[in-house]
Design a protein around this motif. Structure first.
Motif, mmCIF file in Angstrom:
data_model
loop_
_atom_site.group_PDB
_atom_site.id
_atom_site.type_symbol
_atom_site.label_atom_id
_atom_site.label_comp_id
_atom_site.label_asym_id
_atom_site.label_seq_id
_atom_site.Cartn_x
_atom_site.Cartn_y
_atom_site.Cartn_z
ATOM 1 N N THR A 79 51.071 61.618 33.707
ATOM 2 C CA THR A 79 52.289 62.335 34.747
ATOM 3 C C THR A 79 53.611 62.521 33.832
ATOM 4 O OG1 THR A 79 51.332 62.048 36.873
ATOM 5 C CG2 THR A 79 53.528 62.713 36.906
ATOM 6 N N ARG A 80 53.912 61.169 33.305
ATOM 7 C CA ARG A 80 55.104 60.896 32.334
ATOM 8 C C ARG A 80 55.074 61.893 31.152
ATOM 9 N NH1 ARG A 80 56.250 54.985 31.562
ATOM 10 N NH2 ARG A 80 58.245 55.839 30.836
ATOM 11 N N LEU A 81 53.848 61.862 30.545
ATOM 12 C CA LEU A 81 53.828 62.647 29.153
ATOM 13 C C LEU A 81 53.671 63.976 29.448
ATOM 14 C CD1 LEU A 81 50.879 59.956 27.821
ATOM 15 C CD2 LEU A 81 53.531 60.375 26.825
ATOM 16 N N ALA A 82 53.024 64.597 30.570
ATOM 17 C CA ALA A 82 53.023 65.901 30.735
ATOM 18 C C ALA A 82 54.225 66.649 30.991
ATOM 19 C CB ALA A 82 51.666 66.247 31.724
ATOM 20 N N ALA A 83 54.938 65.768 31.487
ATOM 21 C CA ALA A 83 56.524 66.299 32.010
ATOM 22 C C ALA A 83 57.618 66.389 30.727
ATOM 23 C CB ALA A 83 57.228 65.609 32.922
ATOM 24 N N LEU A 84 57.157 65.973 29.529
ATOM 25 C CA LEU A 84 57.822 66.119 28.586
ATOM 26 C C LEU A 84 57.503 66.799 27.459
ATOM 27 C CD1 LEU A 84 58.823 62.205 28.314
ATOM 28 C CD2 LEU A 84 60.187 64.129 29.395
ATOM 29 N N PRO A 85 58.215 67.487 26.410
ATOM 30 C CA PRO A 85 57.836 67.876 25.171
ATOM 31 C C PRO A 85 57.587 66.669 24.280
ATOM 32 C CG PRO A 85 60.115 68.179 25.531
ATOM 33 C CD PRO A 85 59.723 67.724 26.723
ATOM 34 N N ALA A 86 56.595 67.036 23.331
ATOM 35 C CA ALA A 86 56.326 65.939 22.293
ATOM 36 C C ALA A 86 57.566 65.245 21.636
ATOM 37 C CB ALA A 86 55.558 66.846 21.255
ATOM 38 N N ALA A 87 58.861 65.812 21.271
ATOM 39 C CA ALA A 87 59.733 65.178 20.686
ATOM 40 C C ALA A 87 60.279 63.949 21.739
ATOM 41 C CB ALA A 87 60.749 66.157 20.403
ATOM 42 N N GLU A 88 60.407 64.505 22.878
ATOM 43 C CA GLU A 88 60.746 63.364 23.784
ATOM 44 C C GLU A 88 59.910 62.303 24.215
ATOM 45 O OE1 GLU A 88 62.810 65.162 27.140
ATOM 46 O OE2 GLU A 88 63.560 67.029 26.285
ATOM 47 N N ARG A 89 58.499 62.700 24.169
ATOM 48 C CA ARG A 89 57.599 61.381 24.291
ATOM 49 C C ARG A 89 57.956 60.424 23.483
ATOM 50 N NH1 ARG A 89 52.439 65.570 24.181
ATOM 51 N NH2 ARG A 89 53.225 66.873 25.881
ATOM 52 N N ALA A 90 58.457 60.723 22.050
ATOM 53 C CA ALA A 90 58.243 59.808 20.924
ATOM 54 C C ALA A 90 59.475 58.801 21.517
ATOM 55 C CB ALA A 90 58.599 60.492 19.842
ATOM 56 N N HIS A 91 60.375 59.065 22.751
ATOM 57 C CA HIS A 91 61.122 58.052 23.179
ATOM 58 C C HIS A 91 60.626 57.084 24.086
ATOM 59 C CE1 HIS A 91 64.384 60.179 20.781
ATOM 60 N NE2 HIS A 91 63.987 61.358 21.508
ATOM 61 N N LEU A 92 59.320 57.243 24.539
ATOM 62 C CA LEU A 92 58.782 56.404 25.516
ATOM 63 C C LEU A 92 58.402 55.193 24.957
ATOM 64 C CD1 LEU A 92 56.798 58.996 27.465
ATOM 65 C CD2 LEU A 92 58.840 58.023 28.335
ATOM 66 N N PRO A 93 58.141 53.974 25.778
ATOM 67 C CA PRO A 93 57.541 52.794 25.369
ATOM 68 C C PRO A 93 56.342 52.912 24.537
ATOM 69 C CG PRO A 93 58.614 52.430 27.211
ATOM 70 C CD PRO A 93 58.459 53.875 27.113
ATOM 71 N N GLY A 94 56.288 52.319 23.179
ATOM 72 C CA GLY A 94 54.841 52.458 22.538
ATOM 73 C C GLY A 94 54.534 53.785 21.892
ATOM 74 N N ILE A 95 55.261 55.086 22.214
ATOM 75 C CA ILE A 95 54.781 56.345 21.559
ATOM 76 C C ILE A 95 55.360 56.516 20.379
ATOM 77 C CG2 ILE A 95 54.374 58.692 22.069
ATOM 78 C CD1 ILE A 95 52.767 56.920 23.628
ATOM 79 N N SER A 96 54.733 56.627 19.143
ATOM 80 C CA SER A 96 55.288 56.960 17.750
ATOM 81 C C SER A 96 55.434 58.303 17.635
ATOM 82 C CB SER A 96 54.421 56.133 16.946
ATOM 83 O OG SER A 96 53.401 56.831 16.672
ATOM 84 N N ALA A 97 56.407 58.737 16.828
ATOM 85 C CA ALA A 97 56.632 60.116 16.523
ATOM 86 C C ALA A 97 55.420 60.793 15.926
ATOM 87 C CB ALA A 97 57.764 60.404 15.684
ATOM 88 N N PRO A 98 54.830 60.248 15.128
ATOM 89 C CA PRO A 98 53.596 60.945 14.359
ATOM 90 C C PRO A 98 52.420 61.373 15.420
ATOM 91 C CG PRO A 98 54.225 59.051 12.898
ATOM 92 C CD PRO A 98 55.131 58.904 14.456
ATOM 93 N N ARG A 99 52.506 60.209 16.601
ATOM 94 C CA ARG A 99 51.197 60.623 17.441
ATOM 95 C C ARG A 99 51.632 61.166 18.920
ATOM 96 N NH1 ARG A 99 46.614 58.095 16.058
ATOM 97 N NH2 ARG A 99 46.712 56.897 14.081
ATOM 98 N N ALA A 100 53.029 61.560 18.889
ATOM 99 C CA ALA A 100 53.549 62.006 20.430
ATOM 100 C C ALA A 100 52.698 63.048 20.774
ATOM 101 C CB ALA A 100 55.045 62.301 20.041
ATOM 102 N N ALA A 101 52.803 64.112 20.019
ATOM 103 C CA ALA A 101 52.163 65.300 20.254
ATOM 104 C C ALA A 101 50.776 65.111 20.896
ATOM 105 C CB ALA A 101 52.005 66.188 19.181
#
Length: 335
Positions: free
Chosen positions: A244-266
């Motif tokens: 639910t958290r991931l689906a609500a955000l575009p990939a660039a903003e997921r990279a700000h979540l704990p543990g989610i790296s920018a290369p794997r955010a998408a």
């Protein structure tokens, strides 16, 4: 005695140099070259010339680093990102000719078997009948076993990068309908394997791969800086909330979540959907996020079975034709 492994994955080339004198692969040096091959290759498409050059340079540098640390020529393998490319053999020949490293590709079932071996050794015999889930860029590998090697393995074309390209490439964030469509596909392709896992009734379940490590951190597991010996559990209900958290955000903003790296955010959302669906279908409520996976499995198999095993794997890699992705492949193994 020191042994080195080079792992060409969908995002990076990784080197591990390990001491193996006592039969345990203890790392003395690790390095990573981030190539992001999956971003340069359309699933099922060829590896472009520019990416081949980058790959050759990274493998050559990894080989030199291994030599500086006193290890012989590395045990080098590439996963699905190269294995499924129609110009796979040309890529392997280019690496061998220009770097001197004999890079090979491993069938998905062999990858699952080696990952299971690494997880089994990490978890120990107290874990009993063991189920394994590993999400890569191109495949989801599933294994189950009671001994050193699994009783069966399955390698499915349900990798996080592959499914992101198929379902979410033109929607960021994706619509709920796209997420549901992805979940339907995963349920359909995983149905038979999940039924086998439920029937076996594993005592312990483990999840490996960077995808699961990052999802575990998002779900509250300890960060990597706390070291590999911290127990890291991920519960199915937590993973459902993470979707639910991931689906609500575009990939660039997921990279700000704990543990989610920018290369794997998408690809984090597709990975979470695959992981949660797999846990739900198999009836597994929680998994241990295991730090040992395929690289440790390669090291262990080399230590325990000798260099002839790897020589046979390399020979088969050169002779085999590039496989087409298939919905389901289950192979019984012995050990």
């Amino acid at each position: 005695m020191r042994i080195s492994v080079v792992d060409v994955g969908s995002n990076a080339v990784r080197l591990v140099v390990a001491d193996a004198a006592d039969g345990v692969p203890l790392p003395v040096h690790t390095a990573k070259w981030r190539l992001r091959l999956s971003e340069q290759i359309t699933p099922g498409g060829p590896v472009p010339e520019r990416a081949v050059g980058q790959l050759v340079d990274a493998v050559a540098e990894a080989s030199r680093a291994a030599n500086r640390w006193g290890a012989a020529g590395p045990l080098a393998f590439a996963t699905a990102v190269v294995r499924n490319a129609p110009n796979r053999h040309e890529v392997l020949r280019a690496v061998r000719a220009r770097s001197g490293v004999d890079l090979c590709t491993l069938p998905g079932e062999v990858e699952a078997e080696l990952t299971f071996l690494g997880a089994r050794r990490w978890m120990g015999w107290r874990s009993g009948p063991l189920a394994l889930l590993d999400i890569g860029g191109g495949t989801l590998d599933v294994a189950f076993g009671r001994g050193r090697l699994p009783d069966f393995v399955a390698s499915l074309p349900l990798g996080a990068r592959r499914l992101t390209h198929e379902f979410f490439e033109d929607e960021d964030p994706p619509s709920p309908e796209r997420v549901r469509a992805l979940r339907r596909k995963v349920r359909h392709q995983l149905r038979d394997v999940a039924a086998r896992i439920r029937w076996e009734g594993p005592r312990t379940a483990v999840a490996t791969s960077r995808t699961f490590q990052q999802l575990g951190r998002l779900c509250g597991a300890a960060p990597g800086r706390h070291g590999p010996f911290v127990d890291r559990q991920m519960h199915r209900s937590e993973l459902r909330a993470a979707i639910t958290r991931l689906a609500a955000l575009p990939a660039a903003e997921r990279a700000h979540l704990p543990g989610i790296s920018a290369p794997r955010a998408a690809q984090s959302l597709a990975g979470a959907v695959v992981g949660h669906t797999a846990l739900k279908l198999t009836g597994i409520k929680a998994v241990t996020v295991c730090p040992w996976a395929i690289r440790e499995g390669v090291l262990l198999r080399h230590i325990e079975d000798g260099p002839s095993w790897w020589a046979e794997v390399s020979r088969r890699s050169k002779e085999a034709a590039p496989p087409d992705p298939v919905p389901l492949r289950i192979a019984a193994t012995t050990g």
